[in-house]
Design an enzyme around this catalytic site. Sequence first.
Site, short mmCIF file in Angstrom:
data_model
loop_
_atom_site.label_atom_id
_atom_site.label_comp_id
_atom_site.label_asym_id
_atom_site.label_seq_id
_atom_site.Cartn_x
_atom_site.Cartn_y
_atom_site.Cartn_z
N HIS A 114 38.56 48.08 41.00
CA HIS A 114 39.15 47.18 42.01
C HIS A 114 39.71 45.89 41.40
CE1 HIS A 114 37.88 49.75 45.23
NE2 HIS A 114 36.59 49.56 45.01
N ASP A 150 36.51 58.09 42.56
CA ASP A 150 35.67 57.19 43.37
C ASP A 150 36.18 57.26 44.81
OD1 ASP A 150 33.80 54.48 42.83
OD2 ASP A 150 35.09 54.34 44.60
N HIS A 152 36.57 55.05 46.90
CA HIS A 152 37.43 53.91 47.26
C HIS A 152 38.70 53.93 46.43
CE1 HIS A 152 33.19 52.65 48.09
NE2 HIS A 152 33.75 52.37 49.26
#
Length: 287
Positions: A114, A150, A152
């Site tokens: 991220h 993942d 996300h």
Amino acid sequence: MKVITDEKCTGYAQPGHPERPARITKTLEKLRAQTELPIAWGKPAAFDEALLLRAHTGEHLARLEKPEDFDADSPFFPGIGAHARASVGAALEALKAARAGETVFSLMRPPGHHATRTRAMGFCYLNNIASAVLEALATGAKRVAVYDFDVHHGNGTEAILLDKTGASFFSIHQHPCYPGTGTRNVGDNCFNYPVPPQTPRGEYRHVLASAVEHLQKVNPDLVAVSAGFDAYAHDPLAQETLEAEDYYWLGQQFRSLGIPVFSLLEGGYSDDLPQLIFAYLRGLEGK
Ligand SMILES: [Zn+2]
């Protein structure tokens, strides 16, 4: 099987935070207790600070030293800059091992996918996988593909690698879910596979398989995997349905590519994380 880790990565914590030291300590216990998969242990590589400036701004590196929380999910911790650099170092060591023909996994925290060029977010401070991909491209790799499973969206990796010659990015993730991006393809090299919450396992696996096929079409000479285990049926942070067997299958998929692959731990917050990682490693190793 080589596992890159450093127990110093358990040296920061916030009570109640899902991204906790036990993710690593419990996985280490599991890997050390088993005999099925012989493991050679490696440590994070040292690297020149200039390497980080390929993926991040100097302002961002300075911000990591400022004792203020980055967002509600991403607290400041004393020494977080050093912890984040060790995760990058482990990614670089994993890259080196993959190039030497080894099967390799980086078992470190903090995760990285991220983190954008300018910002820490979502438990991530520096982008480990993007830093390793940019290093690979700077040192002879022609086409490097990132596969991010993942749950996300790997928004930071996408933002850093967008339209970067030689790089491509494939992310399979729940949508809607944090961070809310990844609903469509962007640029000419970033491919997103949003999956609705509670998608049945067989369908989710079908999407994962489509993304592997797509990745093969770009004919990479190296594959970097953002290995997050939070699409697991019992993960507390998402609403997907995968089981340990699916992570075994993912490992097998990467093994069968027949090219150098390195994998880095991203998310995965259930107490079963050690079993999920072990299943993935067995698949990678063909055991
Ligand atoms: Zn995640």
